[in-house]
Design a protein around this motif. Structure first.
Motif, short mmCIF file in Angstrom:
data_model
loop_
_atom_site.label_atom_id
_atom_site.label_comp_id
_atom_site.label_asym_id
_atom_site.label_seq_id
_atom_site.Cartn_x
_atom_site.Cartn_y
_atom_site.Cartn_z
N THR A 53 -19.22 24.79 57.39
CA THR A 53 -19.13 23.29 57.11
C THR A 53 -20.56 22.99 56.68
O THR A 53 -20.83 22.11 55.71
N ALA A 56 -21.50 24.18 53.12
CA ALA A 56 -20.99 23.27 52.08
C ALA A 56 -21.67 21.87 52.08
O ALA A 56 -22.15 21.57 50.88
N VAL A 57 -22.16 21.19 53.10
CA VAL A 57 -23.07 20.22 53.23
C VAL A 57 -24.40 20.61 52.26
O VAL A 57 -24.96 19.85 51.33
N ALA A 59 -25.11 22.96 50.30
CA ALA A 59 -24.98 23.16 48.90
C ALA A 59 -24.56 21.76 47.85
O ALA A 59 -25.13 21.90 46.82
N ARG A 60 -23.77 21.11 48.68
CA ARG A 60 -23.45 19.98 47.86
C ARG A 60 -24.75 18.74 47.72
O ARG A 60 -25.00 18.11 46.73
N HIS A 61 -25.41 18.52 48.98
CA HIS A 61 -26.29 17.50 48.97
C HIS A 61 -27.91 18.15 49.20
O HIS A 61 -28.75 17.14 48.91
N ASP A 65 -30.08 23.00 42.18
CA ASP A 65 -29.41 23.83 40.91
C ASP A 65 -30.61 24.63 40.21
O ASP A 65 -31.58 23.86 39.84
N SER A 138 -28.89 9.63 50.01
CA SER A 138 -27.74 9.32 51.07
C SER A 138 -28.47 8.42 52.13
O SER A 138 -29.86 8.66 52.31
#
Length: 147
Positions: A53, A56-57, A59-61, A65, A138
């Motif tokens: 988890t 995933a957080v 990598a996304r936030h 890149d 965020s």
């Protein structure tokens, strides 16, 4: 009976070490964001989080890149800005700023023979791997209130 943490759970310090970030960054910035997962339990006095988890957080936030640049091609600051999203002004400013360890925040130009300084794609790619994405988009978690 004491609950044993799962092997896939890790503390903030372990998360910081695995991702190559300072503990203060993970604890003080990343873990305070609304998107950060809730702890799955405790190991001693430390909260633990599910590794999948958390990854995933991040990598996304929080992960930047890395742009696909040709390693042996020379790029100007404007071309780097178009390919990576970092503004040319940031590149110019970071050339004179230093990190906490005394190293420059942006590497010296690989080619200064023309008016516009240029960097090899490999140099830019290596530098971008050191940088992190600004996660201020965020909102922070609200501080707990006592009633």
């Amino acid at each position: 009976m004491v609950a044993t943490p799962r092997p896939e759970d890790e503390t903030l310090a372990e998360i910081a070490a695995r991702h190559g970030r300072a503990y203060e960054t993970v604890r003080g910035q990343w873990a305070r964001q609304d998107v950060w997962p809730n702890p799955t339990g405790k190991r001693g006095r430390w909260l633990v989080y599910d590794t999948a988890t958390v990854d995933a957080v991040i990598a996304r936030h929080f992960a930047r890149d890395v742009a696909e640049l040709e390693p042996r091609r020379l790029y100007t600051a404007n071309e780097i800005a178009a390919a990576t999203g970092i503004s040319a002004a940031t590149i110019r400013a970071d050339r004179i700023k230093l990190r906490a360890d005394g190293t420059p925040r942006w590497p010296a130009a690989d080619d200064t023979s023309e008016r516009a300084h240029r960097w090899y794609g490999a140099t830019v790619t290596a530098e971008l791997k050191k940088r992190h994405r600004n996660a201020r988009t965020s909102t922070r978690k609200a501080a707990p209130t006592s009633s």
